[in-house]
Scaffold this active site. Structure first.
Site, PDB file in Angstrom:
ATOM      1  CG  HIS A   7      26.375 -54.081   9.101  1.00  0.00           C
ATOM      2  ND1 HIS A   7      27.329 -54.184   9.113  1.00  0.00           N
ATOM      3  CD2 HIS A   7      25.678 -53.306   9.925  1.00  0.00           C
ATOM      4  CE1 HIS A   7      27.925 -53.332  10.250  1.00  0.00           C
ATOM      5  NE2 HIS A   7      27.111 -52.760  10.932  1.00  0.00           N
TER       6      HIS A   7
ATOM      7  NE  ARG B 293      22.848 -49.557   8.738  1.00  0.00           N
ATOM      8  CZ  ARG B 293      22.604 -50.117   9.916  1.00  0.00           C
ATOM      9  NH1 ARG B 293      23.050 -49.956  11.541  1.00  0.00           N
ATOM     10  NH2 ARG B 293      23.307 -51.247   9.620  1.00  0.00           N
TER      11      ARG B 293
ATOM     12  CD  GLU C 123      26.513 -47.479  15.556  1.00  0.00           C
ATOM     13  OE1 GLU C 123      26.149 -48.819  15.279  1.00  0.00           O
ATOM     14  OE2 GLU C 123      26.741 -47.056  14.403  1.00  0.00           O
TER      15      GLU C 123
ATOM     16  CG  ASP D  34      28.113 -51.423  16.066  1.00  0.00           C
ATOM     17  OD1 ASP D  34      29.120 -52.388  16.410  1.00  0.00           O
ATOM     18  OD2 ASP D  34      27.673 -51.082  15.582  1.00  0.00           O
TER      19      ASP D  34
HETATM   20  C1  3PY Z   1      23.541 -51.881  16.112  1.00  0.00           C
HETATM   21  O1  3PY Z   1      23.090 -51.718  17.239  1.00  0.00           O
HETATM   22  O2  3PY Z   1      24.701 -51.401  16.105  1.00  0.00           O
HETATM   23  C2  3PY Z   1      23.275 -51.366  14.565  1.00  0.00           C
HETATM   24  O3  3PY Z   1      23.649 -50.834  14.086  1.00  0.00           O
HETATM   25  C3  3PY Z   1      21.482 -51.791  14.212  1.00  0.00           C
HETATM   26  O4  3PY Z   1      21.312 -51.882  12.695  1.00  0.00           O
HETATM   27 MG    MG Z   2      25.434 -51.284  14.970  1.00  0.00          MG
END
Ligand code: 3PY
Ligand code: MG
Length: 259
Positions: free
Chosen positions: A50, A75, A154, A180
């Site tokens: 991101h 990441r 996630e 997410d």
């Molecule tokens: C999330 O909380 O979805 C993440 O990917 C943290 O950056």
């Molecule tokens: Mg995420």
């Protein structure tokens, strides 16, 4: 600490409720990563998913983080497993891979981050040799344990196969993305990284990580949440991100000035 010791510090200290704190940098300028590294964090993560960190920024950012005396984590973007190998080749101590939703995804992550016989990482770590201080054969033999591969959990799909992901050889732990996950666990979707459903899953993930002897990691959106997660026994906790922290700093001082 020597650069080689800094590089090895993440793999050496993560686990058993280590409560490590990582800065989280998405802005491209490598100097920002170096700035964060000099604060009292245990590691700095460069966010290529991101954040707007490119491969070139990340190479320079890893160098700045190491100069700041901390190990660097990257990441990678979703599904770009070859980027994981490249980041390890230039001295990253850990890889976080988002949206690992199938066992095949987890196996690909392990394949690209671990040398044979565990994975299929291709040979060619020019800067990692320099950073680790190891001769080529030593690096080949030790790299799998000197660096960590973390799969993000996630989604509902990933939660459903959590034990299978944790069982993949070469996967050193999982990282919960609570934002997410909150979207995935609510209907209609609501963004709430601190929701009850997410909180319950954080306990569940921690328990399964302990059962597999692997690291439990998560993203905390506030310092207070990070403190709570350290107390619960999480091993690696991200403490917000650079943009949030810059904005908070500006707002705090402007508010003070106008109060
Ligand atoms: C999330 O909380 O979805 C993440 O990917 C943290 O950056
Ligand atoms: Mg995420």
């Amino acid at each position: 600490m020597s650069t080689a010791e800094t590089f090895a510090a993440l793999s050496r200290s993560i686990g058993g409720g280590s409560g490590l704190l990582t800065g989280w940098v998405g802005l491209p300028d490598p100097l920002i990563a170096g700035l964060v590294a000099r604060e009292e964090v245990d590691a700095v993560t460069l966010d290529m998913q991101h954040g707007s960190v490119t491969i070139g920024n990340a190479v320079q950012g890893i160098g700045q983080v190491l100069l700041g005396g901390k190990p660097a984590i990257v990441r990678i973007p979703v599904g770009e497993f070859q980027t994981a190998s490249r980041m390890l080749d230039v001295g990253a101590s850990g890889i976080i891979a988002p949206m690992i939703n199938t066992v095949a995804d987890a196996k690909l992550l392990a394949a690209y981050t671990k040398f044979p016989p565990v994975g299929e990482r291709s040979w060619g770590p020019p800067l990692a040799l320099n950073v680790s201080g190891l001769a080529m054969q030593d690096y080949l033999e030790r790299a799998n344990k000197l660096t960590v591969a973390i799969a993000m959990v996630e989604t509902r799909e990933s939660l459903a196969i959590l034990d299978d992901i944790l069982a993949v050889p070469g996967i050193d732990g999982v990282f919960v993305g609570p934002s997410d996950l909150s979207i995935a666990l609510s209907s209609p979707p609501v963004l709430d990284a601190g929701s009850k459903a997410v909180d319950e899953m954080l306990d569940h993930v921690l328990q399964r990580c302990r059962a597999h002897g692997k690291a439990a990691c998560m993203f905390a959106t506030t310092g207070a949440r990070a403190k709570e997660m350290r107390a619960r026994g999480y091993d690696l906790i991200a403490i917000g991100n650079d943009v949030q922290q810059i904005r908070l700093g500006v707002k705090t001082m402007v508010d003070q000035a106008r109060a």
